[in-house]
Design an enzyme around this catalytic site. Structure first.
Site, PDB file in Angstrom:
ATOM      1  CG  ASP A 185      -1.796   1.195   1.338  1.00 50.61           C
ATOM      2  OD1 ASP A 185      -2.649   1.356   0.439  1.00 50.61           O
ATOM      3  OD2 ASP A 185      -1.648   1.979   2.296  1.00 50.61           O
ATOM      4  CD  GLU A 207      -2.442   2.389  -3.433  1.00 50.70           C
ATOM      5  OE1 GLU A 207      -3.430   3.116  -3.575  1.00 50.70           O
ATOM      6  OE2 GLU A 207      -1.838   2.290  -2.353  1.00 50.70           O
TER       7      GLU A 207
END
Length: 730
Positions: free
Chosen positions: A409, A462
């Site tokens: 993330d 990401e």
């Protein structure tokens, strides 16, 4: 009195110096010193023979007991027979196991995996000469600037004076406690350098934790679960780049909720295994990706503010329950990816923030150590202990839980020192630039460790910027990720599809531009949770037009996604045409499947997944330009695209025709490469998808009429707002 006060105030830094046993061979004197609050009388016995050694005496009428005994030979191990007003009990003195305690930090810096194999609460056995070894737990925690650390738990009534831990030269605090077994609840009582009490801390390497309000760590045995996924692990060796990958992203707490009359707030891991897995198999997804499962205190963070990185959330059950869930996924040929959050952590008192009164885990300067967007702390990627902690955590999930992939993330926030900061709010690197060299180095190391130790796993970034070579190997100068989310494709294509069809001709480049860089990285195409929350609307509600046109636009867009090179990811609810935004406090609106519109959207996603998996032309060369050709990308006036996808051997060819206007076209001409028969295998306008059922031939024959710079052509009745998949049959 000084020692008694130090122990009573839980300020003892080196208990091994003061407590335990000492034998002087020169005079055969065996001395034992112990600190036992609430004890009235303490007898010492030889643990091996059970013979009495003697009675300890109170020192200065305190809880400190000491005794000197003349013995021929010192007992190898001993125990206390303790009497108080509540009764009698036996306790094996923890302070006689110094070597075993120090073992926690032997070679701790010789490999990241040592962190979770040596720190935290490790179940061990002590051979004390009895018929069976004594069960014990070895505790070790890093708090380099603390003046004292005590182990507290149910076993000592959370009294910090009972079990002071020993500080080692490297800043770790250690202790072995016999009799503590799996299931015991514990925390650490820490005093800062000035002797001030800090909030009780959960174990940074704790394997299991309770929920609010205690957030207590729980001793857990990772060796009990019997895995049954050998066949999957063998199969996982296949090259992922040339395999289909359609990922179902979900939030465990809100995919589905228990019945209204249930006392449970959430489905358990085992209930999810029973209900989710059949759904995934029916829908044809190859993988699931879960929003963070590591323990987190605040539901509203969706798991992206983690505190217990080494513990799956107990909201849904025990660690073994989570293993069962993963195991069942594997036994049904479903890969498991989890979101992993090394970018930041919250300030909750029981967590990592100012762990020993200083910045142990986070950067000290808030210009590097505080995240303004998420009001959270940023790990200090330059500290060896923090780097080992994070890399160990990545390996831990692959090792102990057989996880197949980590989606990392907020990578962009790690890479850039000025991420979401104004001028003057950030510190440049040594070269005056904005790259965080320490974070870049950490990510490279993490990826190298993952692929070296778990070569069948994958990492997915990401990452929303143009940082180069994110998904290229470290030895090629890349960050080393296996895949990268294609945020540019997501942004441009959603912006395009939200336009009224009459205006799309003016934005045609937005739907085609992604092919300019489609093979620069190994991309995953994401329509993730972030696109259907915080006022962005559901995927269905992004679409323009009336009710039918909204559904048709969504179906055409889904076809475009599966035709575009790159692996696929869709957030839960997209596949049924969820009408409202995702709400983490409630379930997906499954009742919508009572209506044909939503049944049709679900049918389409199911058929797209199964077609994607069936036809190698749609996945084998997702990351190679040899597998894609434009047939016509310039038809902006009609907002029509046509593409060709090819298999590795180029023998299978799939043509995809995309109409992004509500205008139907009879005998629309499409250029093709080969003479022969063609078959329509999927039409998003089909009646079963709640389409208009515009009459379109399922079989076509090419003619020698060049079109779209191709030697042959076919004619197709092209439905409105539709995607057609046409296979060359030969």
């Amino acid at each position: 009195m000084q020692l008694e006060q130090t122990l009573n105030q839980a300020k003892c830094t080196f208990p091994f110096t003061h407590l335990g046993a000492d034998f002087q061979p020169s005079n055969s004197i065996f001395t034992i010193t112990t600190w036992l609050p609430n004890a009235e009388k303490v007898n010492v016995i030889d643990l091996t023979s059970s013979k009495p050694i003697g009675t300890l005496k109170k020192v200065n009428n305190s809880h400190l007991f000491r005794g000197e005994f003349k013995v021929k030979q010192a007992p190898q191990f001993y125990a206390f027979e303790v009497a108080n007003k509540q009764g009698h009990y036996q306790v094996v003195d923890p302070y006689q196991f110094q070597d075993e305690a120090y073992h926690a930090v032997h070679f701790i810096d010789h490999g990241a995996q040592n962190v979770y194999q040596q720190l935290g609460a490790q179940l061990i056995e002590l051979d004390v000469g009895l018929a069976a070894p004594i069960q014990a737990t070895r505790f070790a925690v890093f708090a380099p600037n603390a003046s004292a650390v005590s182990l507290i738990g149910e076993f000592n009534y959370w009294d910090g004076s009972c079990l002071p831990m020993q500080k080692t030269d490297f800043g770790y605090w250690v202790l072995v406690v016999p009799g503590i077994e799996a299931g015991a609840k514990y925390k650490y009582q820490i005093k800062d350098a000035a002797g001030n009490d800090l909030p009780h801390k959960a174990d940074p390497v704790g394997f299991f934790a309770e929920q609010y309000p205690s957030h207590t760590s729980v001793v857990f045995d990772h060796e009990q679960y019997d895995w049954q996924d050998k066949a999957w692990l063998k199969q996982a060796k296949k090259d992922k780049y040339h395999q289909p990958m359609s990922i179902y992203e979900l939030h465990l707490a809100s995919w589905k909720r228990p019945d209204a009359d249930s006392a449970q707030t959430y489905l358990s891991y085992r209930e999810l295994a029973q209900q989710l897995i059949p759904y995934i198999k029916d829908m044809g997804y190859t993988h699931i990706e879960m929003l963070p499962v590591s323990e987190f205190p605040f539901d509203g963070s969706w798991g992206y503010q983690p505190v217990g990185l080494f513990a799956p959330s107990s909201r849904f059950g025990t660690p073994d329950d989570f293993k069962f869930f993963v195991d069942q996924c594997h036994q049904h040929n479903i890969g498991v990816i989890i979101d992993w959050v090394p970018a930041h952590f919250p300030e909750d008192g029981h967590g990592l923030g100012r762990f020993d009164g200083t910045h142990v885990y986070e950067y000290e300067d808030p210009r590097k150590g505080w995240h303004p967007d998420w009001n959270s702390c940023i790990y200090d990627y330059g500290k060896d202990t923090v780097r080992q902690f994070l890399v160990a955590n990545a390996l831990f999930w692959l090792d102990k839980y057989h996880i197949d992939g980590l989606r990392v993330d907020a990578v962009a926030s790690m890479l850039y020192l000025d991420y979401s900061r104004e001028e003057g709010e950030w510190i440049p690197n040594v070269d005056g630039g904005n790259h965080n060299y320490e974070a870049i180095s950490l990510l490279k190391w993490m990826n190298k460790e993952v692929y070296e130790k778990f070569p069948n796993a994958m990492t997915i970034a990401e990452e929303s910027t143009s940082f180069p070579k994110v998904s290229r190997p470290v030895f090629e100068g890349g960050l080393g990720f296996g895949f990268k989310w294609n945020m540019g494709w997501m942004h441009d294509s959603l912006h395009y599809i939200a336009k009224d069809p009459s205006y799309r001709r003016y934005h045609h480049n937005e739907i085609t531009f992604s092919m300019v860089y489609a093979f620069d990285e190994s991309f995953v195409l994401p329509i993730s949770h972030d696109e259907v929350v915080h006022g962005k609307g559901s995927l269905l509600r992004k679409m323009p037009g009336d009710e039918w046109q909204q559904a048709a636009n969504l179906r055409a867009y889904a076809g475009f996604m599966y035709a575009h090179p790159g692996k696929k990811l869709n957030f839960m609810g997209n596949e049924i045409g969820q009408s409202v935004e995702w709400n983490h406090d409630s379930s997906i609106n499954w009742h919508l499947l009572e209506y044909k519109k939503h049944q049709g959207i679900q049918n389409l996603y199911r058929d797209l997944n199964h077609a994607y998996r069936k036809y190698p032309a749609l996945y084998e060369l997702d990351h190679n330009k040899e597998g894609f050709e434009w047939i016509d990308h310039g038809n902006a006036d009609q907002s029509i695209l046509s593409v060709l996808r090819k298999s590795t051997d180029a023998k299978q060819k799939m043509y995809v025709l995309l109409n992004f206007t509500p205008i139907a076209y009879k005998k629309f001409k499409l250029g093709v490469q080969d003479k022969g028969a063609y078959q329509l295998i999927l039409n998003s306008d089909d009646n079963k998808y709640w389409g208009s059922a515009y009459k379109t031939d399922k079989k076509m024959q090419s003619v020698a009429e060049p079109w779209n710079e191709q030697p042959y052509s076919i004619e197709v009745n092209l439905p409105p707002l539709a995607s057609l998949f046409i296979l060359f049959k030969g």
